[in-house]
Design a protein around this motif. Structure first.
Motif, PDB file in Angstrom:
ATOM      1  N   LYS A  65       0.830  -1.209   0.000  1.00 48.49           N
ATOM      2  CA  LYS A  65       0.000   0.000   0.000  1.00 48.49           C
ATOM      3  C   LYS A  65       0.863   1.257   0.000  1.00 48.49           C
ATOM      4  O   LYS A  65       0.627   2.205   0.742  1.00 48.49           O
ATOM      5  N   MET A 194     -17.490 -12.036 -13.068  1.00 49.73           N
ATOM      6  CA  MET A 194     -17.745 -12.531 -14.430  1.00 49.73           C
ATOM      7  C   MET A 194     -16.462 -13.193 -14.918  1.00 49.73           C
ATOM      8  O   MET A 194     -15.495 -12.509 -15.260  1.00 49.73           O
ATOM      9  N   THR A 231      -4.621 -10.157 -16.047  1.00 49.16           N
ATOM     10  CA  THR A 231      -5.110 -10.952 -14.917  1.00 49.16           C
ATOM     11  C   THR A 231      -4.049 -11.203 -13.846  1.00 49.16           C
ATOM     12  O   THR A 231      -4.197 -12.128 -13.035  1.00 49.16           O
ATOM     13  N   LEU A 341       0.029 -12.076  -4.001  1.00 53.33           N
ATOM     14  CA  LEU A 341       0.886 -12.815  -4.925  1.00 53.33           C
ATOM     15  C   LEU A 341       1.493 -11.864  -5.942  1.00 53.33           C
ATOM     16  O   LEU A 341       0.769 -11.107  -6.602  1.00 53.33           O
TER      17      LEU A 341
HETATM   18  P1  FAD Z   1      -4.452  -8.219  -9.838  1.00 54.03           P
HETATM   19  O1  FAD Z   1      -4.710  -7.118  -8.900  1.00 54.03           O
HETATM   20  O2  FAD Z   1      -4.149  -9.538  -9.245  1.00 54.03           O
HETATM   21  O3  FAD Z   1      -5.704  -8.318 -10.798  1.00 54.03           O
HETATM   22  C1  FAD Z   1      -5.938  -9.408 -11.640  1.00 54.03           C
HETATM   23  C2  FAD Z   1      -7.424  -9.636 -11.694  1.00 54.03           C
HETATM   24  O4  FAD Z   1      -7.716 -10.576 -12.721  1.00 54.03           O
HETATM   25  C3  FAD Z   1      -7.984 -10.233 -10.401  1.00 54.03           C
HETATM   26  O5  FAD Z   1      -8.888  -9.311  -9.811  1.00 54.03           O
HETATM   27  C4  FAD Z   1      -8.666 -11.528 -10.854  1.00 54.03           C
HETATM   28  O6  FAD Z   1      -9.871 -11.771 -10.181  1.00 54.03           O
HETATM   29  C5  FAD Z   1      -8.881 -11.268 -12.341  1.00 54.03           C
HETATM   30  N1  FAD Z   1      -8.972 -12.503 -13.137  1.00 54.03           N
HETATM   31  C6  FAD Z   1      -8.110 -13.538 -13.161  1.00 54.03           C
HETATM   32  N2  FAD Z   1      -8.531 -14.486 -14.014  1.00 54.03           N
HETATM   33  C7  FAD Z   1      -9.699 -14.056 -14.543  1.00 54.03           C
HETATM   34  C8  FAD Z   1     -10.636 -14.601 -15.472  1.00 54.03           C
HETATM   35  N3  FAD Z   1     -10.472 -15.808 -16.021  1.00 54.03           N
HETATM   36  N4  FAD Z   1     -11.735 -13.872 -15.774  1.00 54.03           N
HETATM   37  C9  FAD Z   1     -11.947 -12.650 -15.223  1.00 54.03           C
HETATM   38  N5  FAD Z   1     -11.088 -12.105 -14.336  1.00 54.03           N
HETATM   39  C10 FAD Z   1      -9.984 -12.786 -13.999  1.00 54.03           C
HETATM   40  N6  FAD Z   1       3.254  -2.201  -5.937  1.00 54.03           N
HETATM   41  C11 FAD Z   1       3.429  -0.917  -5.565  1.00 54.03           C
HETATM   42  O7  FAD Z   1       3.469  -0.028  -6.413  1.00 54.03           O
HETATM   43  N7  FAD Z   1       3.561  -0.560  -4.261  1.00 54.03           N
HETATM   44  C12 FAD Z   1       3.594  -1.477  -3.256  1.00 54.03           C
HETATM   45  O8  FAD Z   1       3.673  -1.123  -2.089  1.00 54.03           O
HETATM   46  C13 FAD Z   1       3.496  -2.843  -3.614  1.00 54.03           C
HETATM   47  N8  FAD Z   1       3.571  -3.786  -2.679  1.00 54.03           N
HETATM   48  C14 FAD Z   1       3.372  -5.093  -3.002  1.00 54.03           C
HETATM   49  C15 FAD Z   1       3.396  -6.038  -1.986  1.00 54.03           C
HETATM   50  C16 FAD Z   1       3.071  -7.359  -2.264  1.00 54.03           C
HETATM   51  C17 FAD Z   1       3.102  -8.370  -1.178  1.00 54.03           C
HETATM   52  C18 FAD Z   1       2.706  -7.726  -3.582  1.00 54.03           C
HETATM   53  C19 FAD Z   1       2.291  -9.137  -3.841  1.00 54.03           C
HETATM   54  C20 FAD Z   1       2.718  -6.795  -4.604  1.00 54.03           C
HETATM   55  C21 FAD Z   1       3.057  -5.465  -4.321  1.00 54.03           C
HETATM   56  N9  FAD Z   1       3.071  -4.481  -5.318  1.00 54.03           N
HETATM   57  C22 FAD Z   1       3.270  -3.173  -4.988  1.00 54.03           C
HETATM   58  C23 FAD Z   1       2.775  -4.820  -6.703  1.00 54.03           C
HETATM   59  C24 FAD Z   1       1.318  -4.540  -7.065  1.00 54.03           C
HETATM   60  O9  FAD Z   1       0.466  -4.804  -5.995  1.00 54.03           O
HETATM   61  C25 FAD Z   1       0.910  -5.381  -8.272  1.00 54.03           C
HETATM   62  O10 FAD Z   1       1.833  -5.172  -9.305  1.00 54.03           O
HETATM   63  C26 FAD Z   1      -0.470  -5.012  -8.802  1.00 54.03           C
HETATM   64  O11 FAD Z   1      -1.429  -4.945  -7.776  1.00 54.03           O
HETATM   65  C27 FAD Z   1      -0.899  -6.037  -9.839  1.00 54.03           C
HETATM   66  O12 FAD Z   1      -2.155  -5.676 -10.308  1.00 54.03           O
HETATM   67  P2  FAD Z   1      -2.868  -6.458 -11.484  1.00 54.03           P
HETATM   68  O13 FAD Z   1      -4.058  -5.695 -11.845  1.00 54.03           O
HETATM   69  O14 FAD Z   1      -1.873  -6.735 -12.557  1.00 54.03           O
HETATM   70  O15 FAD Z   1      -3.238  -7.874 -10.841  1.00 54.03           O
END
Ligand code: FAD
Length: 547
Positions: A65, A194, A231, A341
């Motif tokens: 965060k 969805m 995703t 993750l």
């Molecule tokens: P996600 O947030 O995981 O979104 C993917 C979405 O896809 C999910 O909501 C899922 O439900 C959806 N999905 C999956 N499969 C399907 C499907 N078949 N159909 C429909 N929907 C689907 N970054 C920073 O800048 N600052 C920080 O302090 C920081 N700290 C971190 C600490 C930790 C422990 C971690 C793990 C990460 C951290 N990060 C930080 C990195 C950051 O949080 C991630 O890079 C970012 O949140 C990833 O977002 P995303 O949208 O790519 O993935």
């Protein structure tokens, strides 16, 4: 007041989406998908976002965060990344000042630590130069005595001094929701719960997808010209559905945070310190609690509900107790926590903390654009790169031209405050309004930071509710109504976890009001039979997971 993103409108949004043809469908409603939706919508595309859970349920509600300046990447010599996230931090702060709070962070320098006094100063200068940190936020070097004064709870043995620098605190899930709200207000459609299950093709190019509504079990087909896979940790799973899928791209590592009461570890500011195994850990005070994280271990397991194990807790407690020995924390002190993750792009042979956090893009021959890796902080830039690829394809395939990215100039929903400069005045004015309603200053602050320029709606509703007989306190009911009407809040878990963060920072409130919130939502949203049991079980599972 039902808005375009009201939970009461979900059925009609769904019907309309099924009948429409989109320019772009984004699978994944975390920060990456939300950012892409906003950028593409602003550039004039007709966009649909689908998420199989609530928006931000994945990694985007489970991070540290922080909107980072990118200091940690300096150690890995990722200079371009340091510069980009530093500049992005400033942009996010300008466009969502309510969700990005500059706060002091103390970096203690210790004997035999990974950072020496000299190297950390050089590192800081380089970092501030690369990241374009503004002068008033340049670091301060502290001698041993000043470091102890800044943080009396620190272990003093081996302490050489410290560095005080700025990090920006955020609420990851709310940032995601605010980006998504802005995209929806500008015309995008976004549907949660969805799940995308298959792609449809014409001449071996994707031309649609089939998704299952996780609330009704019904299947829907949605049509578009371009498709993005955003995703996060599920990137490989979605890619596997594509008949032209590539090799697996991700390494998943798990990061755990634990939360204790602020009184158990009453720090004067956040700290970022060396661990016994040469890693770095954050300890961050927030809303009367202190959270500690993170671990970083390779993960192979179920992706939707990564668990906090006894080893994770023991590791974090060992690290924190070593640095703050006067306030020994035990497992009983842990009130809550979360496990997230990291979707990191595969680099064989590297340790979990050594793999780059850079994002990478892959385009399959059937047209699926996959974006993997990256950071919350850099979401806007990642979105720009993805939409630029869509623009290039449109130019090549249809000779149509998209305008360039302009999201750097677009305040997010809740951020309509004339930039970050005006926020302190805005905060002050609203604390006065809240005080007139009898709301305590600490609680009022949380509300202003949570809802930004939409705070008026909440305060006005609290005022109305104060004159009525309620089973839920007005301050909770006003937020609940707002989140259902304006933020597609469909379930009690959506409310307690992603819209308010209460499960992490006020678990007592969740336990006290969960049944009343459940009944209120059931009446308001008219849940069908069966859904109540599912929603109840979901929240109980979430409560068990943080216990
Ligand atoms: P996600 O947030 O995981 O979104 C993917 C979405 O896809 C999910 O909501 C899922 O439900 C959806 N999905 C999956 N499969 C399907 C499907 N078949 N159909 C429909 N929907 C689907 N970054 C920073 O800048 N600052 C920080 O302090 C920081 N700290 C971190 C600490 C930790 C422990 C971690 C793990 C990460 C951290 N990060 C930080 C990195 C950051 O949080 C991630 O890079 C970012 O949140 C990833 O977002 P995303 O949208 O790519 O993935």
């Amino acid at each position: 007041m039902r808005g375009t993103f009201s939970a009461l409108r979900r059925a009609s949004i769904l019907l309309e989406a099924e009948r429409s043809r989109f320019d772009l469908i984004v699978t994944g409603g975390g920060i990456t998908g939300a950012g892409i939706a906003l950028d593409a919508t602003v550039r004039g595309l007709k966009v649909l976002v689908l998420d199989m859970q609530d928006f931000a349920s994945g990694t985007s509600s489970r991070s540290t965060k922080l909107i980072h300046g990118g200091l940690r990447y300096l150690k890995q010599l990722e200079l371009k990344l340091v510069a980009e996230v530093g500049q992005e931090r400033e942009i996010v702060h300008r466009n969502a000042p309510h969700l990005t709070k500059p706060e002091h962070m103390l970096l203690p320098i210790v004997k035999n630590g990974s950072l020496g006094k000299f190297s950390s100063r050089i590192g800081m200068w380089m970092y501030e130069w690369l990241a374009g940190v503004k002068k008033e936020e340049w670091h301060k070097v502290l001698n041993r005595k000043q470091t102890i004064a800044a943080e009396p709870l620190l272990k003093q043995e081996g302490l050489l001094g410290g560095i005080l620098f700025y990090e920006y605190r955020t609420d990851d899930a709310r940032l995601t929701i605010e980006v998504m709200k802005e995209a929806v207000e500008r015309g995008a459609k976004a549907i949660s719960y969805m799940k995308v299950q298959a792609f449809t093709y014409k001449d071996e190019k994707i031309n649609g997808l089939v998704a299952e509504d996780q609330l009704s079990g019904k299947q829907y087909t949605f049509k578009a010209d371009y498709f993005v896979n955003a995703t996060g940790p599920w990137v490989d799973d979605l890619d596997d559905l594509d008949m032209k899928h590539g090799a697996h791209k991700l390494h998943i590592t798990k990061g755990v945070h634990i939360v204790v009461d602020g009184k158990k570890l009453p720090l004067k500011q956040s700290a970022y310190f060396d661990t016994f195994d040469k890693r770095m850990i954050f300890v961050i005070p927030r809303e009367g609690k202190t959270y500690i994280g993170t671990t970083d271990t390779f993960y192979k397991g179920e992706l939707s509900h990564p668990k906090i194990t006894a080893e994770d807790k023991a590791y974090l407690l060992k690290c924190v107790n070593e640095f703050f020995p006067g306030n020994r924390l035990t497992e009983e002190d842990i009130e809550s926590g979360w496990a997230g993750l990291r979707p990191l792009v595969n680099k064989p042979g590297k340790g979990p903390s050594e793999i780059s956090r850079k994002d990478e893009m892959f385009v399959s021959s059937s047209g699926l654009i996959t974006i993997a890796g990256g950071k919350l902080t850099g979401y806007r830039k990642m979105a720009e790169r993805v939409v630029d690829v869509v623009a290039r394809k449109m130019r090549e395939e249809k000779s149509s031209k998209l305008p360039p990215c302009t999201t750097a100039e677009i305040p997010l929903a809740g951020g309509k405050l004339n930039g970050a400069v005006d926020f302190p005045v805005f905060l002050k004015e609203n604390l006065i309004k809240a005080a007139a309603l009898g709301i305590e200053k600490s609680e009022a602050k949380i509300l202003v930071y949570r809802y930004g320029s939409n705070i008026d709606v909440i305060l006005n509703r609290i005022k109305e509710l104060q004159h009525q007989q309620q089973s839920i306190p007005p301050i909770i009911q006003a937020q609940l109504e707002y989140c259902m009407n304006q933020e597609m809040c469909l379930t009690p878990s959506d409310f307690f976890i992603r819209r308010t963060g209460a499960l992490f920072f006020n678990v007592k409130l969740v336990k006290t009001y969960k049944d009343k919130v459940f009944d209120f939502m059931k009446n308001y949203l008219n849940w069908d039979n069966g859904l109540d049991e599912k929603y109840k079980a979901d929240l109980e599972t979430a409560l068990q997971e943080v216990a």
